[in-house]
Design a protein around this motif. Structure first.
Motif, PDB file in Angstrom:
ATOM      1  N   UNK A   1       0.839  -1.202   0.000  1.00  0.00           N
ATOM      2  CA  UNK A   1       0.000   0.000   0.000  1.00  0.00           C
ATOM      3  C   UNK A   1       0.867   1.241   0.000  1.00  0.00           C
ATOM      4  N   UNK A   2       0.477   2.169  -0.804  1.00  0.00           N
ATOM      5  CA  UNK A   2       1.219   3.423  -0.883  1.00  0.00           C
ATOM      6  C   UNK A   2       0.233   4.569  -0.988  1.00  0.00           C
ATOM      7  N   UNK A   3      -0.386   4.863   0.134  1.00  0.00           N
ATOM      8  CA  UNK A   3      -1.337   5.977   0.139  1.00  0.00           C
ATOM      9  C   UNK A   3      -0.584   7.291  -0.014  1.00  0.00           C
ATOM     10  N   UNK A   4      -1.073   8.129  -0.884  1.00  0.00           N
ATOM     11  CA  UNK A   4      -0.482   9.449  -1.110  1.00  0.00           C
ATOM     12  C   UNK A   4      -1.529  10.520  -0.813  1.00  0.00           C
ATOM     13  N   UNK A   5      -1.128  11.529  -0.046  1.00  0.00           N
ATOM     14  CA  UNK A   5      -2.017  12.669   0.187  1.00  0.00           C
ATOM     15  C   UNK A   5      -2.035  13.501  -1.089  1.00  0.00           C
ATOM     16  N   UNK A   6      -3.224  13.734  -1.661  1.00  0.00           N
ATOM     17  CA  UNK A   6      -3.287  14.390  -2.967  1.00  0.00           C
ATOM     18  C   UNK A   6      -4.066  15.712  -2.972  1.00  0.00           C
ATOM     19  N   UNK A   7      -4.909  15.936  -1.983  1.00  0.00           N
ATOM     20  CA  UNK A   7      -5.701  17.174  -1.983  1.00  0.00           C
ATOM     21  C   UNK A   7      -6.384  17.340  -0.625  1.00  0.00           C
TER      22      UNK A   7
ATOM     23  N   UNK B   1      -9.898  17.897   1.200  1.00  0.00           N
ATOM     24  CA  UNK B   1     -11.279  17.586   0.837  1.00  0.00           C
ATOM     25  C   UNK B   1     -12.041  18.848   0.459  1.00  0.00           C
ATOM     26  N   UNK B   2     -11.792  19.940   1.156  1.00  0.00           N
ATOM     27  CA  UNK B   2     -12.565  21.152   0.862  1.00  0.00           C
ATOM     28  C   UNK B   2     -12.169  21.794  -0.465  1.00  0.00           C
ATOM     29  N   UNK B   3     -11.143  21.250  -1.134  1.00  0.00           N
ATOM     30  CA  UNK B   3     -10.787  21.728  -2.474  1.00  0.00           C
ATOM     31  C   UNK B   3     -11.638  21.049  -3.548  1.00  0.00           C
ATOM     32  N   UNK B   4     -12.397  20.019  -3.131  1.00  0.00           N
ATOM     33  CA  UNK B   4     -13.236  19.287  -4.083  1.00  0.00           C
ATOM     34  C   UNK B   4     -14.682  19.750  -3.933  1.00  0.00           C
ATOM     35  N   UNK B   5     -15.205  20.337  -4.978  1.00  0.00           N
ATOM     36  CA  UNK B   5     -16.594  20.776  -4.977  1.00  0.00           C
ATOM     37  C   UNK B   5     -17.491  19.561  -5.223  1.00  0.00           C
ATOM     38  N   UNK B   6     -18.583  19.480  -4.474  1.00  0.00           N
ATOM     39  CA  UNK B   6     -19.515  18.374  -4.668  1.00  0.00           C
ATOM     40  C   UNK B   6     -20.038  18.402  -6.109  1.00  0.00           C
ATOM     41  N   UNK B   7     -19.884  17.269  -6.792  1.00  0.00           N
ATOM     42  CA  UNK B   7     -20.306  17.193  -8.185  1.00  0.00           C
ATOM     43  C   UNK B   7     -19.281  17.732  -9.158  1.00  0.00           C
ATOM     44  N   UNK B   8     -18.076  17.971  -8.671  1.00  0.00           N
ATOM     45  CA  UNK B   8     -17.041  18.519  -9.537  1.00  0.00           C
ATOM     46  C   UNK B   8     -15.882  17.563  -9.733  1.00  0.00           C
ATOM     47  N   UNK B   9     -14.907  17.996 -10.515  1.00  0.00           N
ATOM     48  CA  UNK B   9     -13.715  17.202 -10.792  1.00  0.00           C
ATOM     49  C   UNK B   9     -12.502  18.117 -10.680  1.00  0.00           C
TER      50      UNK B   9
ATOM     51  N   UNK C   1      -9.132  11.218   5.274  1.00  0.00           N
ATOM     52  CA  UNK C   1      -8.756  11.192   6.693  1.00  0.00           C
ATOM     53  C   UNK C   1      -8.350  12.590   7.115  1.00  0.00           C
ATOM     54  N   UNK C   2      -8.941  13.068   8.181  1.00  0.00           N
ATOM     55  CA  UNK C   2      -8.564  14.370   8.711  1.00  0.00           C
ATOM     56  C   UNK C   2      -8.723  15.496   7.717  1.00  0.00           C
ATOM     57  N   UNK C   3      -9.729  15.399   6.862  1.00  0.00           N
ATOM     58  CA  UNK C   3      -9.980  16.461   5.882  1.00  0.00           C
ATOM     59  C   UNK C   3      -9.040  16.429   4.697  1.00  0.00           C
ATOM     60  N   UNK C   4      -8.241  15.367   4.577  1.00  0.00           N
ATOM     61  CA  UNK C   4      -7.314  15.224   3.449  1.00  0.00           C
ATOM     62  C   UNK C   4      -7.722  14.004   2.618  1.00  0.00           C
ATOM     63  N   UNK C   5      -7.515  14.106   1.309  1.00  0.00           N
ATOM     64  CA  UNK C   5      -7.827  13.008   0.393  1.00  0.00           C
ATOM     65  C   UNK C   5      -6.541  12.254   0.084  1.00  0.00           C
ATOM     66  N   UNK C   6      -6.623  10.936   0.199  1.00  0.00           N
ATOM     67  CA  UNK C   6      -5.499  10.054  -0.104  1.00  0.00           C
ATOM     68  C   UNK C   6      -5.922   9.102  -1.211  1.00  0.00           C
TER      69      UNK C   6
END
Ligand code: FES
Length: 111
Positions: A1-7, A9-17, A93-98
């Motif tokens: 497993x190699x989880x990477x923090x990438x963004x 969560x609040x940078x992702x708009x619901x229904x967006x990309x 996790x903790x407001x971050x996307x992995x």
């Protein structure tokens, strides 16, 4: 497993990309309701970035020739697409996307 923090969560708009790059791989991140999903960032038909596409009802429409993929499964849903899109494991996790690129729906065989 190699989880990477990438963004965040609040940078992702619901229904967006949003497009990110992870270890040199372009990735598209999606937020649909309470779920976050990750797919490869480039269409399987030609060179088009899905971050510029249109999200609707759990699908992403490619900006170039309007091919449509299911965001959750990567399944190609219409012409001109003939190949499914790789999806990746994603978690928050903790407001971050992995994401974990090793946990992909499609494994490429390299010669
Ligand atoms: Fe995506 Fe053609 S590049 S449908």
């Amino acid at each position: 497993m190699a989880w990477r923090k990438v963004a965040r969560l609040d940078a992702l708009r619901d229904g967006g990309v949003v497009g990110v790059e992870v270890d040199g791989t372009p990735v598209a991140l999606f937020r649909i309701g309470g779920e976050v999903h990750a797919t490869h960032g480039i269409c399987t038909h030609a060179l088009a970035f899905l971050k510029d596409g249109h999200v609707e009802d759990g699908t992403i429409e490619c900006p170039l020739h309007q091919g449509v993929f299911d965001i959750r499964t990567g399944k190609a849903l219409c012409a001109p697409l003939t190949r499914d899109l790789a999806t990746y494991a994603a978690k928050v996790e903790g407001g971050e996307v992995f994401i974990d690129l090793d946990m992909s729906s499609i494994h490429l065989e390299l010669d």
